[in-house]
Structure formats: C-alpha cells, structure tokens
Design a protein around this motif. Sequence first.
Motif, PDB file in Angstrom:
ATOM      1  N   ASN A 107       0.803  -1.155   0.061  1.00 39.45           N
ATOM      2  CA  ASN A 107       0.029  -0.049  -0.008  1.00 39.45           C
ATOM      3  C   ASN A 107       0.639   1.315   0.034  1.00 39.45           C
ATOM      4  OD1 ASN A 107      -2.327  -1.372   0.005  1.00 39.45           O
ATOM      5  ND2 ASN A 107      -2.174  -1.567   2.121  1.00 39.45           N
ATOM      6  N   VAL A 108       2.004   1.180  -0.532  1.00 43.41           N
ATOM      7  CA  VAL A 108       2.960   2.269  -0.363  1.00 43.41           C
ATOM      8  C   VAL A 108       3.122   2.608  -2.123  1.00 43.41           C
ATOM      9  CG1 VAL A 108       5.237   3.478   0.153  1.00 43.41           C
ATOM     10  CG2 VAL A 108       4.181   1.604   1.852  1.00 43.41           C
ATOM     11  N   PRO A 109       2.726   3.545  -2.441  1.00 48.39           N
ATOM     12  CA  PRO A 109       2.539   4.124  -4.066  1.00 48.39           C
ATOM     13  C   PRO A 109       3.840   4.400  -4.466  1.00 48.39           C
ATOM     14  CG  PRO A 109       1.414   6.007  -2.583  1.00 48.39           C
ATOM     15  CD  PRO A 109       1.639   4.703  -1.756  1.00 48.39           C
ATOM     16  N   VAL A 110       4.845   4.963  -3.676  1.00 47.32           N
ATOM     17  CA  VAL A 110       6.142   5.175  -4.082  1.00 47.32           C
ATOM     18  C   VAL A 110       6.799   3.982  -4.817  1.00 47.32           C
ATOM     19  CG1 VAL A 110       7.507   5.313  -1.821  1.00 47.32           C
ATOM     20  CG2 VAL A 110       8.232   6.758  -3.652  1.00 47.32           C
ATOM     21  N   TYR A 111       6.829   3.017  -3.869  1.00 50.97           N
ATOM     22  CA  TYR A 111       7.393   1.687  -4.542  1.00 50.97           C
ATOM     23  C   TYR A 111       6.839   1.299  -5.880  1.00 50.97           C
ATOM     24  CZ  TYR A 111       8.449   1.308   0.672  1.00 50.97           C
ATOM     25  OH  TYR A 111       8.807   1.562   1.797  1.00 50.97           O
TER      26      TYR A 111
ATOM     27  N   ARG B 112      -1.387   2.649 -12.346  1.00 49.20           N
ATOM     28  CA  ARG B 112      -2.753   2.693 -12.142  1.00 49.20           C
ATOM     29  C   ARG B 112      -2.989   2.379 -10.555  1.00 49.20           C
ATOM     30  NH1 ARG B 112      -6.431   3.721 -15.969  1.00 49.20           N
ATOM     31  NH2 ARG B 112      -5.670   3.500 -18.287  1.00 49.20           N
ATOM     32  N   LYS B 113      -2.125   1.211 -10.144  1.00 49.59           N
ATOM     33  CA  LYS B 113      -2.154   0.882  -8.818  1.00 49.59           C
ATOM     34  C   LYS B 113      -1.753   1.723  -7.908  1.00 49.59           C
ATOM     35  CE  LYS B 113      -1.083  -4.264 -10.011  1.00 49.59           C
ATOM     36  NZ  LYS B 113      -0.112  -5.198  -9.868  1.00 49.59           N
ATOM     37  N   ALA B 114      -0.849   2.783  -8.396  1.00 51.45           N
ATOM     38  CA  ALA B 114      -0.291   3.773  -7.291  1.00 51.45           C
ATOM     39  C   ALA B 114      -1.312   4.819  -7.268  1.00 51.45           C
ATOM     40  CB  ALA B 114       0.809   4.377  -7.861  1.00 51.45           C
ATOM     41  N   ILE B 115      -2.148   5.103  -8.334  1.00 55.61           N
ATOM     42  CA  ILE B 115      -3.278   6.098  -8.300  1.00 55.61           C
ATOM     43  C   ILE B 115      -4.284   5.439  -7.374  1.00 55.61           C
ATOM     44  CG2 ILE B 115      -4.966   7.263  -9.561  1.00 55.61           C
ATOM     45  CD1 ILE B 115      -2.733   7.439 -12.100  1.00 55.61           C
ATOM     46  N   GLN B 116      -4.756   4.386  -7.468  1.00 55.64           N
ATOM     47  CA  GLN B 116      -5.670   3.854  -6.498  1.00 55.64           C
ATOM     48  C   GLN B 116      -5.227   4.136  -5.146  1.00 55.64           C
ATOM     49  OE1 GLN B 116      -5.965  -0.283  -7.391  1.00 55.64           O
ATOM     50  NE2 GLN B 116      -7.424  -0.021  -9.390  1.00 55.64           N
TER      51      GLN B 116
ATOM     52  N   ASP C 134      -3.121   6.556  -4.119  1.00 52.73           N
ATOM     53  CA  ASP C 134      -3.000   7.921  -3.947  1.00 52.73           C
ATOM     54  C   ASP C 134      -3.169   8.694  -5.042  1.00 52.73           C
ATOM     55  OD1 ASP C 134      -2.371  10.480  -3.157  1.00 52.73           O
ATOM     56  OD2 ASP C 134      -0.058  10.160  -3.146  1.00 52.73           O
ATOM     57  N   HIS C 135      -4.599   9.279  -5.180  1.00 57.73           N
ATOM     58  CA  HIS C 135      -5.136   9.797  -6.229  1.00 57.73           C
ATOM     59  C   HIS C 135      -4.369  11.323  -6.871  1.00 57.73           C
ATOM     60  CE1 HIS C 135      -7.824  10.193  -9.644  1.00 57.73           C
ATOM     61  NE2 HIS C 135      -8.310  11.214  -9.382  1.00 57.73           N
TER      62      HIS C 135
ATOM     63  N   LEU D 135      -1.817  19.041 -10.558  1.00 57.43           N
ATOM     64  CA  LEU D 135      -1.298  18.387  -9.395  1.00 57.43           C
ATOM     65  C   LEU D 135       0.231  18.927  -9.278  1.00 57.43           C
ATOM     66  CD1 LEU D 135      -2.368  14.670  -9.454  1.00 57.43           C
ATOM     67  CD2 LEU D 135      -3.380  16.460  -7.980  1.00 57.43           C
ATOM     68  N   GLY D 136       0.895  19.008 -10.146  1.00 60.93           N
ATOM     69  CA  GLY D 136       2.153  19.367  -9.914  1.00 60.93           C
ATOM     70  C   GLY D 136       2.392  20.938  -9.713  1.00 60.93           C
ATOM     71  N   ARG D 137       1.484  21.379 -10.228  1.00 59.10           N
ATOM     72  CA  ARG D 137       1.372  23.063 -10.259  1.00 59.10           C
ATOM     73  C   ARG D 137       1.116  23.362  -8.647  1.00 59.10           C
ATOM     74  NH1 ARG D 137      -1.508  24.806 -15.898  1.00 59.10           N
ATOM     75  NH2 ARG D 137       0.665  25.256 -16.989  1.00 59.10           N
TER      76      ARG D 137
END
Length: 278
Positions: free
Chosen positions: A43-47, A69-73, A75-76, A108-110
């Motif tokens: 459950n850690v998106p950065v990995y 897609r898994k990372a976005i799930q 952390d949107h 998001l980046g801005r």
Amino acid sequence: MSLTVTAEKQAELLRQDGNTYFKKERLGAAIDAYTEAITLCPNVPVYLTNRALCHRKRNEWTRVEEDCRKAIQLDHHCVKAHYMLGLALLQKKEYGEGVKALEKALDLGRCADPKGYMVEEIWQELAKAKYLTWEHESTRSSWDLRNLKEACETALKEKHFRDTYQQEGFVDENAKSHLDQLEALGQLFKKVDDDDTPTEVPDYLCCNITLDIFRDPVITPSGVTYERATILDHLHKVGQFDPITREPLYQSQLVPNLALKEAVKAFLDTHGWAYKMD
C-alpha cells in the motif's frame, strides 16, 4: 517489535537499495528490490512509481501503466503516477486518455511545486502530445476538405451544364453566375484552411519575460501578468520587485489570472499548432 514495523523497515531498506541500483543503471536489480518492497508493503505508492520508472527506462509501457494505475488507486494525488500513466497511454496511441492523465499530473504538480522540474517536464510532454494530435487531425481535415471542395466544384459544374442546356438564351448570365459561385466556394474553403494554418500567437497571450504563450499566468498588484514559474524564479534569484514596474513585489501578492488562462485554453483548443515548442 511488531512484524508490521519490521516489514516497513525492511521495505524501506529495499527501496533505498532499488534507488542505488537505478542510479547505476542496474534496472533489473532495481525492479527486483522494488518488487520485494511492494510484496512487504503493497500500500505504499512510491514503491510502485519507482518500479514504473524502471519499466519506463526499458520501454515496458504495459507494466508502466499497470504500476501507475495501482499507485493512483492508493494515492489519487500522485503526480508521478498520473504523469507516467499519461506517457504509457500515449505510447499505446490512446491520445485522448493520455492527454487527460498528463493534464491531471500538470494540475497536481502546479499545486505541489509550481516551479519544480516535474511541472516543466510534464508541460513539455503535454505540449508535444497536443501538437501531434493537432497535426494528425489537421492532416486528416485537410484531406477531407480537399475531397469536399472537389465534390462541390463538380456539383456546380454539372449544375452549370444543365442550366446552360435548358436556358440557351441566358448563356452569358449563367456563365457569370457559375464563376461567382466557384469564387465564393473557393473563398469559403480558403477561410476554413487559413483558420488551421500556423501564424503567430497574439502578444496578449504571451509572457512579457519568456515571450512564450502562457501556461499558468499570475497577475501582480500593478496589473502586469507573468508566467508563474518565471516570476517566482525572478523573485527568488533577482529580488522582491516587479521586473517591469520595479515596484516591491512578494510571492503572496501573486494572484492567478483565471480570465487569461481561459483565453489561452480557448486559443490552444482551436490552434493546436501553438503547442509546438521551439
């Protein structure tokens, strides 16, 4: 020490190992390290985004898409996940969805870091995708217009032939009417073609410093509008003043110029050629 804490620490060590391997271009070893970290802490998106970056280096775009897609799930608001997902979709020629993902990453980046390197990198990729989309559509449109123009001209010639045959006493008048209709038709198609021909971006849509079309315009108390990243860079490196009016200026005084931002969007929506970067 609980098993959960132990797993988290082990996963973090594996991430660090993966980063080291990545810097040394040992992508296979990096992927293995990140995969082990994901197994321990799924459950850690950065990995997932780190592993996706390795797949991107290998041009393994299906795996990039899966990890993102898994990372976005999880952390949107993950900028890197939306960004790399956009790149992966563009590689699959899913231009519409790819552009949407890049636009999401840019927004998001801005918010996270308006003058960060990621924002510039995302914009470059988005502009490239938008330009290629315009180029493809423009080529197809030009071909369709040419065929339509030829069909219209043929129909007018056939009508002129029938009218001339049926009204023998009005040959000169029919000929003039026919030429007028052909001229009007030519002017109509020329206007449509000109609307899609690259020219110059209006000055009011361009930053006074960069001279490029605005991306994220902000307005100062004195009424001057600048590109956000550019004016922030000026305030940080040069001084706390407006580069044009020379009046004192602080970051907190910058306000998004939403009207101009909408004007730029409207212009780019109908003039995709303006996305081309020099």
